[in-house]
Design a protein around this motif. Structure first.
Motif, PDB file in Angstrom:
ATOM      1  N   HIS A   1     -76.080 -19.484  33.503  1.00  0.00           N
ATOM      2  CA  HIS A   1     -77.437 -19.277  33.986  1.00  0.00           C
ATOM      3  C   HIS A   1     -77.414 -18.914  35.472  1.00  0.00           C
ATOM      4  CE1 HIS A   1     -81.669 -19.553  33.085  1.00  0.00           C
ATOM      5  NE2 HIS A   1     -81.865 -20.087  34.278  1.00  0.00           N
ATOM      6  N   VAL A   2     -78.394 -18.130  35.882  1.00  0.00           N
ATOM      7  CA  VAL A   2     -78.505 -17.741  37.288  1.00  0.00           C
ATOM      8  C   VAL A   2     -78.582 -18.997  38.172  1.00  0.00           C
ATOM      9  CG1 VAL A   2     -81.037 -17.522  37.176  1.00  0.00           C
ATOM     10  CG2 VAL A   2     -79.765 -16.196  38.864  1.00  0.00           C
ATOM     11  N   ASP A   3     -77.893 -18.961  39.291  1.00  0.00           N
ATOM     12  CA  ASP A   3     -77.857 -20.066  40.266  1.00  0.00           C
ATOM     13  C   ASP A   3     -77.002 -21.262  39.858  1.00  0.00           C
ATOM     14  OD1 ASP A   3     -79.277 -18.840  42.205  1.00  0.00           O
ATOM     15  OD2 ASP A   3     -81.190 -19.809  41.760  1.00  0.00           O
ATOM     16  N   HIS A   4     -76.358 -21.194  38.707  1.00  0.00           N
ATOM     17  CA  HIS A   4     -75.498 -22.321  38.335  1.00  0.00           C
ATOM     18  C   HIS A   4     -74.121 -22.231  38.992  1.00  0.00           C
ATOM     19  CE1 HIS A   4     -77.871 -24.240  34.792  1.00  0.00           C
ATOM     20  NE2 HIS A   4     -78.621 -23.997  35.856  1.00  0.00           N
ATOM     21  N   GLY A   5     -73.813 -21.083  39.648  1.00  0.00           N
ATOM     22  CA  GLY A   5     -72.612 -21.041  40.491  1.00  0.00           C
ATOM     23  C   GLY A   5     -71.535 -20.034  40.133  1.00  0.00           C
ATOM     24  N   LYS A   6     -71.882 -18.970  39.370  1.00  0.00           N
ATOM     25  CA  LYS A   6     -70.859 -17.985  38.983  1.00  0.00           C
ATOM     26  C   LYS A   6     -70.220 -17.338  40.210  1.00  0.00           C
ATOM     27  CE  LYS A   6     -73.902 -15.660  36.521  1.00  0.00           C
ATOM     28  NZ  LYS A   6     -75.043 -16.562  36.466  1.00  0.00           N
ATOM     29  N   THR A   7     -71.064 -16.862  41.126  1.00  0.00           N
ATOM     30  CA  THR A   7     -70.534 -16.171  42.303  1.00  0.00           C
ATOM     31  C   THR A   7     -69.711 -17.125  43.164  1.00  0.00           C
ATOM     32  OG1 THR A   7     -72.599 -14.959  42.241  1.00  0.00           O
ATOM     33  CG2 THR A   7     -71.230 -14.617  44.179  1.00  0.00           C
ATOM     34  N   SER A   8     -70.209 -18.339  43.342  1.00  0.00           N
ATOM     35  CA  SER A   8     -69.487 -19.318  44.169  1.00  0.00           C
ATOM     36  C   SER A   8     -68.125 -19.647  43.569  1.00  0.00           C
ATOM     37  CB  SER A   8     -70.294 -20.604  44.306  1.00  0.00           C
ATOM     38  OG  SER A   8     -71.578 -20.324  44.778  1.00  0.00           O
TER      39      SER A   8
ATOM     40  N   ASN B   1     -70.568 -27.724  36.785  1.00  0.00           N
ATOM     41  CA  ASN B   1     -70.433 -27.451  38.221  1.00  0.00           C
ATOM     42  C   ASN B   1     -71.346 -28.351  39.068  1.00  0.00           C
ATOM     43  OD1 ASN B   1     -69.544 -26.011  40.504  1.00  0.00           O
ATOM     44  ND2 ASN B   1     -71.256 -24.568  40.377  1.00  0.00           N
ATOM     45  N   LYS B   2     -71.086 -28.324  40.360  1.00  0.00           N
ATOM     46  CA  LYS B   2     -71.874 -29.009  41.394  1.00  0.00           C
ATOM     47  C   LYS B   2     -71.734 -30.531  41.316  1.00  0.00           C
ATOM     48  CE  LYS B   2     -75.164 -25.127  41.599  1.00  0.00           C
ATOM     49  NZ  LYS B   2     -76.472 -24.648  42.006  1.00  0.00           N
TER      50      LYS B   2
ATOM     51  N   ASP C   1     -70.286 -32.271  43.363  1.00  0.00           N
ATOM     52  CA  ASP C   1     -70.429 -32.791  44.735  1.00  0.00           C
ATOM     53  C   ASP C   1     -71.870 -33.167  45.068  1.00  0.00           C
ATOM     54  OD1 ASP C   1     -71.517 -30.244  46.648  1.00  0.00           O
ATOM     55  OD2 ASP C   1     -70.700 -29.727  44.705  1.00  0.00           O
ATOM     56  N   LYS C   2     -72.828 -32.697  44.236  1.00  0.00           N
ATOM     57  CA  LYS C   2     -74.234 -33.025  44.499  1.00  0.00           C
ATOM     58  C   LYS C   2     -74.644 -34.366  43.894  1.00  0.00           C
ATOM     59  CE  LYS C   2     -77.485 -29.754  44.650  1.00  0.00           C
ATOM     60  NZ  LYS C   2     -78.247 -28.574  44.166  1.00  0.00           N
TER      61      LYS C   2
ATOM     62  N   SER D   1     -66.486 -28.543  41.327  1.00  0.00           N
ATOM     63  CA  SER D   1     -67.420 -28.119  42.364  1.00  0.00           C
ATOM     64  C   SER D   1     -66.913 -26.794  42.915  1.00  0.00           C
ATOM     65  CB  SER D   1     -67.498 -29.148  43.495  1.00  0.00           C
ATOM     66  OG  SER D   1     -68.102 -28.534  44.622  1.00  0.00           O
ATOM     67  N   ALA D   2     -67.720 -25.755  42.739  1.00  0.00           N
ATOM     68  CA  ALA D   2     -67.349 -24.447  43.280  1.00  0.00           C
ATOM     69  C   ALA D   2     -67.417 -24.492  44.804  1.00  0.00           C
ATOM     70  CB  ALA D   2     -68.277 -23.367  42.734  1.00  0.00           C
ATOM     71  N   MET D   3     -68.150 -25.473  45.326  1.00  0.00           N
ATOM     72  CA  MET D   3     -68.317 -25.601  46.775  1.00  0.00           C
ATOM     73  C   MET D   3     -67.081 -26.244  47.410  1.00  0.00           C
ATOM     74  SD  MET D   3     -70.943 -24.993  48.719  1.00  0.00           S
ATOM     75  CE  MET D   3     -72.593 -25.645  48.663  1.00  0.00           C
TER      76      MET D   3
END
Ligand code: GDP
Length: 354
Positions: free
Chosen positions: A17-24, A132-133, A135-136, A200-202
């Motif tokens: 889904h958009v904003d779930h972190g593909k690009t990151s 993903n995420k 770390d949040k 975490s992609a971050m």
């Protein structure tokens, strides 16, 4: 064991889904591979990033692993948001050999997560899920670039419990959509059970695990698909049709079999009659050290799969994203035109259904 020269690099796509972190996620894989670079530099392709096996092994911190792998690395398709992404096909299946479905562990499944799962099921593409995420999660104590379990074991008890709760919601949602799954380190048979990796992609946590599991999947289930004929005629799929200054209409493509040369006759899928044309230039991106050179691309005389490249040739205006590109000789031209025509029909059926 050592890298087997008859196997091409497996092609991996990241969906979700958009904003779930593909690009990151792609940025992190690229960035960390650059940092760990001495053991094998990553290569930027057109529309793709190649992470060599040495770089993955280096990132996982165990040089002994190098002997376990026979594939040369992983080629990640870089264009997750691309409109033709869901229809990118190779002969008889999806272009990607493997996929990663990314889901924000704090948000859970969304329409595009479910759509990705359906596409993968339809094409029987092996995949893993990354939650993903992490770390949040409230109270998370980040461990940059660490394998998931190393990081998990450093979290306080209530943070671990909080992760587990969210994680098992993802497992539950997968079950509701017909997939049995478990945390990747508890999966014995990845063919019947989907592995889910918290990442975490971050911060890069869990990404070493992701790369290792992808390599393992490629070797266990894809070995026969990855044999290729390096000297055979080039076969690829169009990612994008683009105007480039000084070059006119060009196509970006992933070549997944054989060799393509400057001067080759190619047949390219289009909505009308397949295009027959001659390759004027085969172009690769310049590396960082060459950045001051005026052109963005450099010409090469030939390329071998798997690779992302740009082609300049006359008459490419009607080329179709998701369509195929095949090298032909005077003897094979008629057959190749028919192949490309029927492949375009398959792409259109897919698009109509989605
Ligand atoms: P895409 O639309 O799937 O490509 O998602 P992006 O990679 O653009 O990410 C959407 C937003 O989520 C951006 O603001 C990212 O910085 C953020 N993001 C992505 N991955 C993570 C992560 O692991 N942790 C945190 N805290 N933020 C993330």
């Amino acid at each position: 064991m050592a890298v087997n020269e008859n196997l091409r690099t497996p092609i991996v796509c990241v969906m979700g889904h958009v904003d779930h972190g593909k690009t990151s996620l792609l940025d992190n894989i690229r960035g960390s591979a650059v940092v760990s670079g001495e053991a094998g530099a990553i290569t930027q392709h057109i529309g793709a990033t190649e992470v060599p096996i040495e770089s993955i092994v280096d990132k996982c911190g165990d040089p002994g692993l190098l002997n376990k792998f026979i594939v040369p690395g992983l080629l990640f398709i870089d264009t997750p948001g691309h409109h033709a992404f869901t229809t990118l096909r190779s002969r008889g299946g999806a272009l990607a050999d493997l996929a990663v479905v990314i889901v924000d562990i704090n948000e859970g499944f969304k329409p595009q997560t479910i759509e990705s799962l359906h596409i993968l099921k339809q094409h029987k593409t092996p995949f893993i899920v990354v939650a993903n995420k992490i770390d949040k999660i409230h109270g998370w104590n980040p461990q940059k670039g660490a394998p998931f379990l190393a990081s998990y074991n450093k979290q306080s008890e209530h943070v671990r419990a909080s992760l587990d709760t969210k994680f098992y919601e993802v497992i539950g949602e997968l079950y509701n959509h017909g997939f049995s799954s478990d945390r990747y380190d508890r999966v014995a048979d990845f063919q019947h059970n989907i592995g889910v990796i918290p990442i975490s992609a971050m911060t890069g946590e869990g990404i070493p695990d992701l790369l290792m599991v992808l390599l393992g999947l490629a070797q266990r289930f894809l070995e026969s698909n990855l044999h290729y004929d390096a000297e055979g005629p080039g076969v690829g799929t169009v990612l994008e049709v683009k105007e480039e200054r000084g070059l006119g209409t060009t196509i970006d493509l992933i070549l997944y079999d054989g060799t393509l040369r400057k001067g080759d006759t190619i047949v390219v899928g289009s909505l009308g009659e397949p295009i027959q044309t001659k390759v004027r230039a085969v172009l690769k991106p310049r590396v960082l050290s060459e950045i001051n050179v005026e052109d963005k691309f450099k010409q090469v005389s030939k390329v071998t799969a798997a690779i992302g490249i740009k082609i300049s040739a006359p008459n490419l205006d009607g080329a179709l994203s998701g369509g195929s590109v095949r090298v032909a000789t005077p003897e094979t031209l008629d057959t190749v035109v028919e192949e490309v025509r029927s492949e375009v029909e398959d792409v259109q059926i897919d698009t109509d259904q989605s």
